[in-house]
Design a protein around this motif. Structure first.
Motif, PDB file in Angstrom:
ATOM      1  N   TYR A  61      -1.151   3.779  -2.347  1.00  0.00           N
ATOM      2  CA  TYR A  61      -2.538   3.670  -1.878  1.00  0.00           C
ATOM      3  C   TYR A  61      -2.790   4.566  -0.666  1.00  0.00           C
ATOM      4  N   ALA A  69       0.826  -1.203   0.000  1.00  0.00           N
ATOM      5  CA  ALA A  69       0.000   0.000   0.000  1.00  0.00           C
ATOM      6  C   ALA A  69       0.862   1.257   0.000  1.00  0.00           C
ATOM      7  N   ASP A  95      -3.044   8.121  -1.862  1.00  0.00           N
ATOM      8  CA  ASP A  95      -4.343   8.335  -2.505  1.00  0.00           C
ATOM      9  C   ASP A  95      -5.427   8.666  -1.487  1.00  0.00           C
ATOM     10  N   GLU A  96      -5.245   8.156  -0.255  1.00  0.00           N
ATOM     11  CA  GLU A  96      -6.201   8.425   0.823  1.00  0.00           C
ATOM     12  C   GLU A  96      -5.807   9.653   1.645  1.00  0.00           C
ATOM     13  N   THR A 108      -8.935   1.288   4.309  1.00  0.00           N
ATOM     14  CA  THR A 108      -9.217   1.212   2.871  1.00  0.00           C
ATOM     15  C   THR A 108      -7.949   0.973   2.072  1.00  0.00           C
ATOM     16  N   ALA A 109      -6.908   1.750   2.363  1.00  0.00           N
ATOM     17  CA  ALA A 109      -5.647   1.602   1.639  1.00  0.00           C
ATOM     18  C   ALA A 109      -4.958   0.285   1.965  1.00  0.00           C
ATOM     19  N   THR A 110      -5.014  -0.125   3.234  1.00  0.00           N
ATOM     20  CA  THR A 110      -4.354  -1.363   3.647  1.00  0.00           C
ATOM     21  C   THR A 110      -5.049  -2.575   3.036  1.00  0.00           C
ATOM     22  N   GLN A 111      -6.370  -2.570   3.026  1.00  0.00           N
ATOM     23  CA  GLN A 111      -7.118  -3.631   2.348  1.00  0.00           C
ATOM     24  C   GLN A 111      -6.684  -3.760   0.902  1.00  0.00           C
ATOM     25  N   LYS A 112      -6.556  -2.641   0.254  1.00  0.00           N
ATOM     26  CA  LYS A 112      -6.156  -2.636  -1.151  1.00  0.00           C
ATOM     27  C   LYS A 112      -4.766  -3.234  -1.329  1.00  0.00           C
ATOM     28  N   MET A 131      -5.075  -6.999  -0.884  1.00  0.00           N
ATOM     29  CA  MET A 131      -5.750  -7.546  -2.058  1.00  0.00           C
ATOM     30  C   MET A 131      -4.777  -7.671  -3.226  1.00  0.00           C
ATOM     31  N   TYR A 132      -3.972  -6.646  -3.422  1.00  0.00           N
ATOM     32  CA  TYR A 132      -2.971  -6.698  -4.499  1.00  0.00           C
ATOM     33  C   TYR A 132      -2.022  -7.875  -4.266  1.00  0.00           C
ATOM     34  N   THR A 182     -15.176 -10.657   2.024  1.00  0.00           N
ATOM     35  CA  THR A 182     -14.390  -9.433   1.969  1.00  0.00           C
ATOM     36  C   THR A 182     -13.099  -9.620   2.747  1.00  0.00           C
TER      37      THR A 182
END
Length: 348
Positions: free
Chosen positions: A60, A55, A63-64, A243-247, A250-251, A302
């Protein structure tokens, strides 16, 4: 590193002991308008941390609107650091949070990465006197002094038909060294890290998974923690970080090799072996450790969801074994409630 080092730290670093930590984790604005945030690692960076590094590397957090400083774990542990404001967020487990909160802490898990237990209990394959958990009876356990690990080992031995009587030796940071030097006969590892390391480079191990021998629930609920006060007073910050950490995670789940390369590049101080990191990520993906891969892909699960059911099963087991103590050292017979120390409101 073995999870029980951190559990022991959480229990020893009692709430309110004042360990000389200087508060620097409170978020503030940087010159470019980003909100400064401090994140503390769980131990030396590895694949458990990979989503945070991804992230950060892929922007990411920026971005936040966040400028995240990833810092090494303190001697007192990430739990104490978050509680005192030294860090805004940290990687930990809900088990550690339960131990800390039982002593009067104020922590909350806002995102759970690991959904399946990965602890394995191993002896050297060359030690032919150990072929099953029952054989741990009368042998020497390489321990970090955790009441949690004692409860788990005893349960495994008794489930396999043994008495649960064994000797112990307290080790520093290397269970491998304790086994190969002959100081101990068996110890605990993570299948997703030390197990992979042993497969790649040795020594060959003979291992047993705790869930196969009577230990219920998920002991290894690795995820993101913060202070209750942060959740209450700055939910927007928590939402942005989650939100950023989840992303990032996920990546890593979708692109394990690329994420491994990002981690190695971003954490040169850890001197990570790229083959070990890549193999570890593959084991995590193949084992659905962060959630069923197909369910994550089709949206029916999720990534990051806190599983209060399996964690509570483990907490109930620990409480029955007398593993919880309050700040005065009194054994607690009632288990902490996972729903009181976690939330899924930020997991989208």
């Amino acid at each position: 590193m073995n999870r029980f080092i951190k559990t022991a730290v959480a229990a020893v670093a009692a709430v309110g002991l004042g360990l000389g930590l200087t508060a620097c984790g409170s978020s503030s604005s940087s010159d470019d308008g980003l909100t400064k945030v401090t994140f503390m690692n769980y131990w030396t960076p590895d694949t458990n941390h990979i989503g945070v590094y991804v992230a950060d590397q892929l922007g990411y957090y920026r971005d936040e609107g966040l400028d995240v400083d990833i810092v090494a774990v303190s001697t007192a542990g990430g739990e104490q650091a978050v509680s005192t404001g030294v860090a805004d967020f940290a990687l930990s487990t809900l088990t550690n949070v339960s131990m800390f909160d039982a002593q009067g802490g104020d922590l909350e898990m806002v995102m759970q990465v690991q959904q399946e237990p990965s602890a394995i209990w191993c002896a050297l394959a060359s030690n032919t006197s150990i072929t099953r958990p029952k054989d741990f009876d009368g042998k020497t356990f390489a321990t970090f002094g955790s009441s949690e690990s004692d409860a788990v080992v005893k349960k495994m031995i008794q489930t396999d038909g043994g008495t649960g009587d064994y000797d112990k030796v307290t080790v520093g940071t290397s269970t491998f060294q304790a086994l190969t030097s002959g100081r101990a006969d068996f110890g605990g590892f993570y299948s997703t890290w030390e197990g992979v390391e042993a497969d790649l480079y040795g020594p060959t191990l003979n291992c047993f998974a705790e869930q196969d021998y009577g230990v219920p629930g998920n002991a290894d609920s690795i995820g993101i923690i913060t202070a209750d006060s942060t959740v209450q007073n700055d939910p927007e910050l928590v939402q942005k970080f989650v939100t950023a950490t989840q992303k990032g995670y996920m990546y890593a789940y979708e692109h394990p090799d690329e994420a491994a390369e990002l981690l190695v590049k971003a954490a040169p101080e850890a001197d990570l072996d790229i083959d070990l990191v890549k193999k570890s990520m593959q084991v995590i993906v193949d084992g659905n450790y962060w959630g069923d891969v197909s369910a994550v892909k089709d949206g029916s699960f999720t990534l990051g969801t806190v599983d209060t059911k399996s964690t509570q099963e483990y907490f109930d087991f620990l409480a029955a074994a007398g593993a919880y103590e309050d700040a005065n050292g009194t054994v607690l017979t009632t288990a902490p409630q996972s729903t009181d120390m976690s939330t899924n409101e930020f997991v989208k």
